[in-house]
Design a protein around this motif. Structure first.
Motif, PDB file in Angstrom:
ATOM      1  N   VAL A 286      60.643  24.942  11.429  1.00 25.90           N
ATOM      2  CA  VAL A 286      59.954  24.267  12.537  1.00 25.90           C
ATOM      3  C   VAL A 286      60.622  24.622  13.871  1.00 25.90           C
ATOM      4  O   VAL A 286      59.942  24.846  14.879  1.00 25.90           O
ATOM      5  CB  VAL A 286      59.914  22.733  12.329  1.00 25.90           C
ATOM      6  CG1 VAL A 286      59.347  22.028  13.550  1.00 25.90           C
ATOM      7  CG2 VAL A 286      59.091  22.391  11.094  1.00 25.90           C
ATOM      8  N   SER A 287      61.975  24.724  13.861  1.00 25.96           N
ATOM      9  CA  SER A 287      62.597  25.027  15.156  1.00 25.96           C
ATOM     10  C   SER A 287      62.370  26.492  15.534  1.00 25.96           C
ATOM     11  O   SER A 287      62.206  26.800  16.702  1.00 25.96           O
ATOM     12  CB  SER A 287      64.072  24.623  15.187  1.00 25.96           C
ATOM     13  OG  SER A 287      64.849  25.598  14.587  1.00 25.96           O
ATOM     14  N   SER A 288      62.294  27.403  14.547  1.00 24.28           N
ATOM     15  CA  SER A 288      62.060  28.798  14.952  1.00 24.28           C
ATOM     16  C   SER A 288      60.569  29.093  15.146  1.00 24.28           C
ATOM     17  O   SER A 288      60.207  30.021  15.859  1.00 24.28           O
ATOM     18  CB  SER A 288      62.676  29.765  13.946  1.00 24.28           C
ATOM     19  OG  SER A 288      62.014  29.647  12.717  1.00 24.28           O
ATOM     20  N   ASN A 289      59.709  28.311  14.534  1.00 23.12           N
ATOM     21  CA  ASN A 289      58.264  28.517  14.692  1.00 23.12           C
ATOM     22  C   ASN A 289      57.592  27.148  14.842  1.00 23.12           C
ATOM     23  O   ASN A 289      57.070  26.585  13.875  1.00 23.12           O
ATOM     24  CB  ASN A 289      57.703  29.270  13.466  1.00 23.12           C
ATOM     25  CG  ASN A 289      56.195  29.488  13.559  1.00 23.12           C
ATOM     26  OD1 ASN A 289      55.599  29.313  14.626  1.00 23.12           O
ATOM     27  ND2 ASN A 289      55.586  29.857  12.448  1.00 23.12           N
ATOM     28  N   PRO A 290      57.589  26.595  16.067  1.00 23.14           N
ATOM     29  CA  PRO A 290      57.088  25.224  16.265  1.00 23.14           C
ATOM     30  C   PRO A 290      55.645  25.022  15.776  1.00 23.14           C
ATOM     31  O   PRO A 290      55.275  23.917  15.393  1.00 23.14           O
ATOM     32  CB  PRO A 290      57.184  25.027  17.778  1.00 23.14           C
ATOM     33  CG  PRO A 290      58.204  26.018  18.244  1.00 23.14           C
ATOM     34  CD  PRO A 290      58.110  27.185  17.312  1.00 23.14           C
ATOM     35  N   ARG A 291      54.854  26.104  15.738  1.00 22.26           N
ATOM     36  CA  ARG A 291      53.468  25.933  15.269  1.00 22.26           C
ATOM     37  C   ARG A 291      53.391  25.612  13.784  1.00 22.26           C
ATOM     38  O   ARG A 291      52.327  25.245  13.278  1.00 22.26           O
ATOM     39  CB  ARG A 291      52.649  27.177  15.579  1.00 22.26           C
ATOM     40  CG  ARG A 291      52.200  27.195  17.014  1.00 22.26           C
ATOM     41  CD  ARG A 291      51.319  28.364  17.322  1.00 22.26           C
ATOM     42  NE  ARG A 291      50.896  28.287  18.721  1.00 22.26           N
ATOM     43  CZ  ARG A 291      50.435  29.299  19.420  1.00 22.26           C
ATOM     44  NH1 ARG A 291      50.328  30.484  18.850  1.00 22.26           N
ATOM     45  NH2 ARG A 291      50.067  29.140  20.664  1.00 22.26           N
ATOM     46  N   SER A 292      54.514  25.746  13.084  1.00 24.59           N
ATOM     47  CA  SER A 292      54.505  25.428  11.650  1.00 24.59           C
ATOM     48  C   SER A 292      54.632  23.919  11.407  1.00 24.59           C
ATOM     49  O   SER A 292      54.466  23.458  10.285  1.00 24.59           O
ATOM     50  CB  SER A 292      55.663  26.151  10.936  1.00 24.59           C
ATOM     51  OG  SER A 292      56.903  25.572  11.314  1.00 24.59           O
ATOM     52  N   ARG A 293      54.914  23.151  12.471  1.00 22.89           N
ATOM     53  CA  ARG A 293      55.345  21.758  12.245  1.00 22.89           C
ATOM     54  C   ARG A 293      54.309  20.899  11.525  1.00 22.89           C
ATOM     55  O   ARG A 293      54.671  19.961  10.815  1.00 22.89           O
ATOM     56  CB  ARG A 293      55.778  21.090  13.552  1.00 22.89           C
ATOM     57  CG  ARG A 293      54.649  20.833  14.511  1.00 22.89           C
ATOM     58  CD  ARG A 293      55.081  20.161  15.788  1.00 22.89           C
ATOM     59  NE  ARG A 293      53.979  20.232  16.729  1.00 22.89           N
ATOM     60  CZ  ARG A 293      53.824  21.197  17.627  1.00 22.89           C
ATOM     61  NH1 ARG A 293      54.737  22.124  17.766  1.00 22.89           N
ATOM     62  NH2 ARG A 293      52.754  21.223  18.399  1.00 22.89           N
TER      63      ARG A 293
END
Ligand SMILES: C[S@@+](CC[C@H](N)C(=O)[O-])C[C@H]1O[C@@H](n2cnc3c(N)ncnc32)[C@H](O)[C@@H]1O
Length: 305
Positions: A286-293
């Motif tokens: 989530v921190s490296s790819n916020p769109r995954s949250r």
């Protein structure tokens, strides 16, 4: 892999779930930029990978895989028809990573972005029968409010629909975003972008996404061999509910009343659910790819009936 097109979500989880069917025929039904396909090819050298997407821009991304991937353009709701036309009758694994790609969201000309002015389009592919302009400038207030409320789960749907109708003609996505922002109370504007839910709703309506998901699941389940596995990644509760219910329905065996001495329905379970609750991405992802949250992953395995 083209990192700027789309960062694939929960790739390691997808690979581990599909590992038992690694030597079979797998379909990536939402190819996008091919991130998940690339991971499958790297992890499963013996797999035959078929890639489907309804977006012609995704088809261009598939070119870099040359003959390692068979790309099939089209809507996954007709997956069985599309694949059977290509001579594939059974599947060992399927991935549906639904929604829009970062490339689609970030390309202003596609009309999905509330951050960038672009045409009111939002069609994922040429098969969509209408675009966002028809919804925004053509639908009456009630129909608009219903769509924004249902597909966006937006509590200010009626106010927003009223503001849209009053501001017509709405010229582009920037204009639409400011009309929506002006229609919601100041307190609701503080957290996330006030037009986020409305844009989600319009996108879902234009692409008939919920019906496509339900039909797509049916098509995958028709094609899955016993032992075959399906993985679905969705990004909001409306989609996740469809997946959860469809899996639960297929996993249910006998539906006779408990006091019946012998089974009269003859129904046996056709699916084993592998994820009792949806899996979520880890904090690192989530921190490296916020769109995954918001990702919710569910998986199931076909059982012989
Ligand atoms: C979240 S992206 C997938 C990204 C991909 N997993 C990757 O690693 O790049 C979703 C993709 O699914 C496609 N799509 C959405 N609904 C579809 C449908 N009903 N039929 C075919 N493709 C669809 C979109 O065009 C988009 O390219």
């Amino acid at each position: 892999m083209d990192r700027t097109y789309h960062d694939p979500v929960m790739t390691q989880e997808v690979i581990e779930i599909l590992r038992p069917v690694a030597a079979g025929t797998l379909v990536d039904a939402t190819f996008g930029g091919g991130g998940h396909t690339a991971a499958m090819l790297a992890a499963f050298p013996e797999a035959t990978v078929l890639a489907v997407d309804r977006d012609p821009e995704a088809a261009e991304q598939a070119l870099r895989f040359a003959n390692r991937v068979r790309f099939v353009p089209g809507d996954f709701r007709h997956l069985d028809v599309l694949l059977e036309e290509g001579g594939f009758h059974d599947l060992d694994g399927a991935l549906l990573d639904i929604g829009v790609s970062s490339h689609q969201l970030d390309t202003a000309e596609r009309g999905f972005s509330y951050h960038r002015a672009g045409p009111l389009d939002m069609r994922m592919g040429p098969s969509a029968p209408f675009d966002a302009d028809e919804v925004v400038n053509g639908w009456d207030r009630d129909r608009l409010a219903h769509a924004i409320g249902r597909f966006g789960e937006e509590r200010f749907a009626r106010r927003i629909a009223g503001a849209i109708v009053a501001a017509r003609p709405i010229t582009d996505t920037g204009h639409l975003a400011s009309v929506v922002a002006g229609a919601v109370p100041a307190a609701a504007r503080r957290k996330r972008h006030p037009a986020r839910r409305t844009f989600q709703a319009l996108r879902i309506a234009v692409n008939d996404e919920l019906a496509a998901l339900a039909d797509g699941l049916d098509a995958v389940l028709r094609m899955l061999r016993p032992g075959g596995r399906v993985v679905v990644i969705s990004y909001h509760s409306l989609e996740d509910r469809i997946v959860k219910r469809r899996f639960a329905d297929e996993a249910r065996g006998c539906v006779c009343p408990p006091d019946l001495p012998v089974c009269g329905c003859g129904r046996t379970a056709g699916l084993r659910v592998l994820t009792r609750r949806p899996l979520r991405p880890g904090a690192g992802e989530v921190s490296s790819n916020p769109r995954s949250r918001s990702a919710l992953l569910r998986a199931a395995e076909r059982v012989a009936t």
